[in-house]
Design a protein around this motif. Structure first.
Motif, PDB file in Angstrom:
ATOM      1  N   GLN A 229       0.818  -1.213   0.000  1.00 39.58           N
ATOM      2  CA  GLN A 229       0.000   0.000   0.000  1.00 39.58           C
ATOM      3  C   GLN A 229       0.850   1.260   0.000  1.00 39.58           C
ATOM      4  OE1 GLN A 229      -2.749  -0.613   3.257  1.00 39.58           O
ATOM      5  NE2 GLN A 229      -4.152  -1.712   1.925  1.00 39.58           N
ATOM      6  N   ALA A 230       2.156   1.079  -0.192  1.00 35.46           N
ATOM      7  CA  ALA A 230       3.098   2.192  -0.306  1.00 35.46           C
ATOM      8  C   ALA A 230       3.002   3.144   0.877  1.00 35.46           C
ATOM      9  CB  ALA A 230       2.899   2.930  -1.628  1.00 35.46           C
ATOM     10  N   ASP A 231       2.939   2.566   2.073  1.00 36.50           N
ATOM     11  CA  ASP A 231       2.999   3.393   3.271  1.00 36.50           C
ATOM     12  C   ASP A 231       4.363   4.077   3.321  1.00 36.50           C
ATOM     13  OD1 ASP A 231       0.476   2.533   3.968  1.00 36.50           O
ATOM     14  OD2 ASP A 231       1.125   1.214   5.589  1.00 36.50           O
ATOM     15  N   SER A 232       4.541   4.961   4.239  1.00 36.06           N
ATOM     16  CA  SER A 232       5.796   5.698   4.382  1.00 36.06           C
ATOM     17  C   SER A 232       6.966   4.728   4.577  1.00 36.06           C
ATOM     18  CB  SER A 232       5.692   6.640   5.588  1.00 36.06           C
ATOM     19  OG  SER A 232       6.959   7.018   6.048  1.00 36.06           O
ATOM     20  N   LYS A 233       8.012   4.922   3.783  1.00 34.79           N
ATOM     21  CA  LYS A 233       9.187   4.043   3.883  1.00 34.79           C
ATOM     22  C   LYS A 233       9.763   4.070   5.287  1.00 34.79           C
ATOM     23  CE  LYS A 233      13.743   3.119   1.975  1.00 34.79           C
ATOM     24  NZ  LYS A 233      14.778   3.492   1.010  1.00 34.79           N
ATOM     25  N   ALA A 234       9.826   5.244   5.885  1.00 36.18           N
ATOM     26  CA  ALA A 234      10.372   5.358   7.244  1.00 36.18           C
ATOM     27  C   ALA A 234       9.537   4.550   8.236  1.00 36.18           C
ATOM     28  CB  ALA A 234      10.437   6.819   7.670  1.00 36.18           C
ATOM     29  N   ASP A 235       8.214   4.604   8.100  1.00 35.94           N
ATOM     30  CA  ASP A 235       7.334   3.835   8.995  1.00 35.94           C
ATOM     31  C   ASP A 235       7.523   2.337   8.800  1.00 35.94           C
ATOM     32  OD1 ASP A 235       6.314   6.230   9.927  1.00 35.94           O
ATOM     33  OD2 ASP A 235       4.453   6.111   8.752  1.00 35.94           O
ATOM     34  N   ILE A 236       7.655   1.936   7.546  1.00 35.81           N
ATOM     35  CA  ILE A 236       7.834   0.512   7.249  1.00 35.81           C
ATOM     36  C   ILE A 236       9.161   0.015   7.814  1.00 35.81           C
ATOM     37  CG2 ILE A 236       8.074  -1.219   5.421  1.00 35.81           C
ATOM     38  CD1 ILE A 236       6.270   0.616   3.683  1.00 35.81           C
ATOM     39  N   LEU A 237      10.227   0.794   7.601  1.00 27.75           N
ATOM     40  CA  LEU A 237      11.544   0.385   8.116  1.00 27.75           C
ATOM     41  C   LEU A 237      11.534   0.309   9.641  1.00 27.75           C
ATOM     42  CD1 LEU A 237      13.952   2.303   5.707  1.00 27.75           C
ATOM     43  CD2 LEU A 237      13.594  -0.170   5.853  1.00 27.75           C
ATOM     44  N   THR A 238      10.864   1.242  10.282  1.00 28.70           N
ATOM     45  CA  THR A 238      10.763   1.208  11.747  1.00 28.70           C
ATOM     46  C   THR A 238      10.026  -0.052  12.187  1.00 28.70           C
ATOM     47  OG1 THR A 238      10.776   3.614  11.890  1.00 28.70           O
ATOM     48  CG2 THR A 238       9.868   2.421  13.773  1.00 28.70           C
ATOM     49  N   ARG A 239       8.939  -0.347  11.512  1.00 32.20           N
ATOM     50  CA  ARG A 239       8.152  -1.540  11.844  1.00 32.20           C
ATOM     51  C   ARG A 239       8.978  -2.805  11.629  1.00 32.20           C
ATOM     52  NH1 ARG A 239       2.392  -2.908  11.965  1.00 32.20           N
ATOM     53  NH2 ARG A 239       2.443  -5.039  12.708  1.00 32.20           N
ATOM     54  N   ILE A 240       9.712  -2.867  10.531  1.00 28.44           N
ATOM     55  CA  ILE A 240      10.542  -4.031  10.233  1.00 28.44           C
ATOM     56  C   ILE A 240      11.625  -4.207  11.294  1.00 28.44           C
ATOM     57  CG2 ILE A 240      12.305  -4.927   8.640  1.00 28.44           C
ATOM     58  CD1 ILE A 240      10.591  -3.768   6.333  1.00 28.44           C
TER      59      ILE A 240
END
Length: 181
Positions: free
Chosen positions: A34-45
């Protein structure tokens, strides 16, 4: 059918094996698709999988590449999705990713298409030729174009400009006709 991928192409996906549950893998895939914010995704990962910055980036890049590939090619059947991963890829992870993509690819594709930028479409076109314009004695063509985004475009052209435009449109028509079946 998909293509045969190289094991090194998706080596970052193997970090998903550190997930504590299938739900975590599903959520990370959803965020990427869903192309969420890259920064948010990296934090979650980093948080969910306990990865360092390099590992998180590798997973993000490979997962984004994989999801974009299967979504772009509209792979929704199991065989096509499986063939997008290397033959010697981790079998359980391949099966999980295949199931996630098969279950969600139609929605992800639809979401991506709805976010796609497109040009406005012409809804209405009116024209009028004026031979006694107040600004010039030469005849002019006045176009009024209304678009689906409710913009009203007004264009005034001289005969020379109109001739040039018509010649260009004729050329475009001829080129399209030569390649169209």
């Amino acid at each position: 059918m998909g293509y045969t991928a190289d094991i090194h192409q998706y080596s970052g996906l193997l970090h998903l094996l550190k997930a504590s549950s299938k739900k975590t893998v599903i959520e990370i895939c959803r965020m990427v698709a869903q192309a969420d914010s890259k920064a948010d995704i990296l934090t979650r990962i980093r948080t969910d999988l306990n990865l360092n910055d390099t590992e998180a980036e590798d997973l993000y890049v490979d997962l984004t590449t994989f999801v974009e590939h299967v979504t772009y090619h509209d792979f929704h059947d199991v065989d096509s999705i499986k063939s997008s991963l290397p033959a010697d890829f981790h079998p359980n992870l391949r099966d999980l990713l295949t199931k996630i993509v098969a279950d969600n690819s139609a929605k992800w594709r639809s979401d991506l298409l709805s976010k796609q930028v497109s040009f406005p479409k012409v809804e209405e076109l009116n024209w009028k030729v004026e031979s006694n314009s107040t600004t010039t004695r030469r005849p002019t063509c006045k176009l009024n174009i209304k678009t689906n985004d409710e913009k009203d475009i007004k264009i005034v052209m001289s005969k020379a400009t109109l001739d040039t435009m018509l010649d260009s449109l004729s050329t475009i028509r001829d080129q399209i006709s030569s390649v169209a079946p």
